[in-house]
Enzyme design. Structure first.
Site, short mmCIF file in Angstrom:
data_model
loop_
_atom_site.label_atom_id
_atom_site.label_comp_id
_atom_site.label_asym_id
_atom_site.label_seq_id
_atom_site.Cartn_x
_atom_site.Cartn_y
_atom_site.Cartn_z
N TYR A 60 45.22 37.94 38.38
CA TYR A 60 45.92 39.16 38.00
C TYR A 60 45.54 40.32 38.92
CZ TYR A 60 46.73 36.50 33.70
OH TYR A 60 47.09 35.53 32.79
N HIS A 141 43.30 27.56 34.46
CA HIS A 141 44.49 28.37 34.71
C HIS A 141 45.49 27.61 35.58
CE1 HIS A 141 46.11 32.65 35.85
NE2 HIS A 141 46.90 31.99 35.01
#
Length: 320
Positions: A60, A141
């Site tokens: 992110y 992830h």
């Protein structure tokens, strides 16, 4: 009526989360710049409103999200909140990730690495960026193209971290349900983070994953409840799964919006609360890029949604 700041146990773990959590992807400059001051103010406002689950990742903003949220959370009592971050990507100088959704430069590029060494290095580097001593939940992830190595190396490394008390829960976060189902069947997961696959527009997560999680006591964290924005503001040009939505999806979202209006329910409230109608879902993550969006999410999560809304959507053919 949902209490968005109620703290509940995450599956069978010792981790406790609020029903509404703050997704920190937007604070990395998702699509448009946010800036460090606004990002930190957003996390602080979420705290003031009672949110105690915060979800970030190295991806992110290529480190910006962790660097911006960490200083705020480091000033809070550590046992008073749950933090999740993710492993599977290392941030390294140079290169081109091919991801152009981050609007603020970071000087590094994410590189996939699901080796045992890679995930341990990723976790250590995340803690360094955050300025914290641990994460409560650690997600694998997006292992979509790395399933074999994930099961052989990454997952055992996370299990060892849990056994050593370095994390409280082993999880995986993906935009698909099929591989999460396979990972749950390994017996090693405490939770899954399911993004965009149990929403008002896509209930594919309910086919196998959610029933399996309910049966095995694996907690489901529902994310992407707006499907990148279409369910927050249905209109031509709105995003669905990070890209401009097709016309038929816009029409479907507008039809759902009309049924919600008949019940006096904002579409955003229905989108946030729908995942929690399934018993496997413990909490919902909503991303926000400024304090006003956090406040709106908390308000929408607390709207009294009539029970008749859901069967009405089904009778209109808008929910499965």
């Amino acid at each position: 009526m949902l209490n968005p700041v109620e703290r509940v146990r995450l599956g069978r773990t010792g981790v406790h989360v609020t029903r509404l959590g703050l997704g920190l992807a937007p604070l990395g400059g998702l699509f448009t710049p946010v800036g460090a001051d606004t990002a930190r103010g957003t996390v602080e406002h979420a705290w003031q409103l009672g949110i105690r689950l915060f979800d970030t990742a190295p991806l992110y903003g290529n480190g910006l999200s962790e660097r911006r949220a960490g200083p705020v959370l480091a000033g809070k009592p550590r046992d008073a909140f749950a933090l999740s971050t993710k492993v599977g990507r290392l941030l390294r100088p140079g290169g081109d990730s091919g991801q152009h959704i981050w609007a603020e430069p970071s000087g590094v590029t994410p590189v996939f690495d699901f080796s045992a060494t890679g995930v341990l290095t990723s976790y250590a580097e995340s803690l360094d960026r955050l300025g914290l001593d641990r994460a409560d939940i650690l997600h694998l992830h997006d292992p979509d193209e790395h399933y074999d190595q994930t099961v052989r190396e990454a997952l055992p490394a996370l299990v060892e971290l849990r056994e050593r008390g370095r994390i409280g829960a082993v999880s995986a976060g993906m935009n698909q349900a099929a591989m999460l189902t396979d990972l749950v069947r390994t017996g090693h997961l405490d939770a899954v983070l399911l993004a965009g696959r149990f929403t008002l527009l896509d209930q594919s997560g309910a086919d196998e994953l959610l029933p399996l999680c309910a049966d095995r006591g694996v907690a489901v964290i529902a994310a992407g409840v707006f499907n990148s924005g279409l369910l927050a503001d249905p209109r031509p040009g709105a995003r669905y799964d990070y890209a401009p939505a097709d016309a038929h999806l816009v029409d479907r979202a507008l039809a759902i919006h009309q049924v919600c209006r008949r019940h006096g329910v904002p579409l955003r409230a229905a989108a946030i609360q729908f995942p929690l109608t399934h018993p496997a879902v413990t909490c919902v993550l909503v991303g926000a890029r400024n304090p006003a969006e956090v406040e709106d999410a908390v308000r929408m999560a607390a709207v009294d949604v009539p029970a008749a809304l859901w069967p009405d959507l089904r009778s209109e053919g808008l929910l499965r």
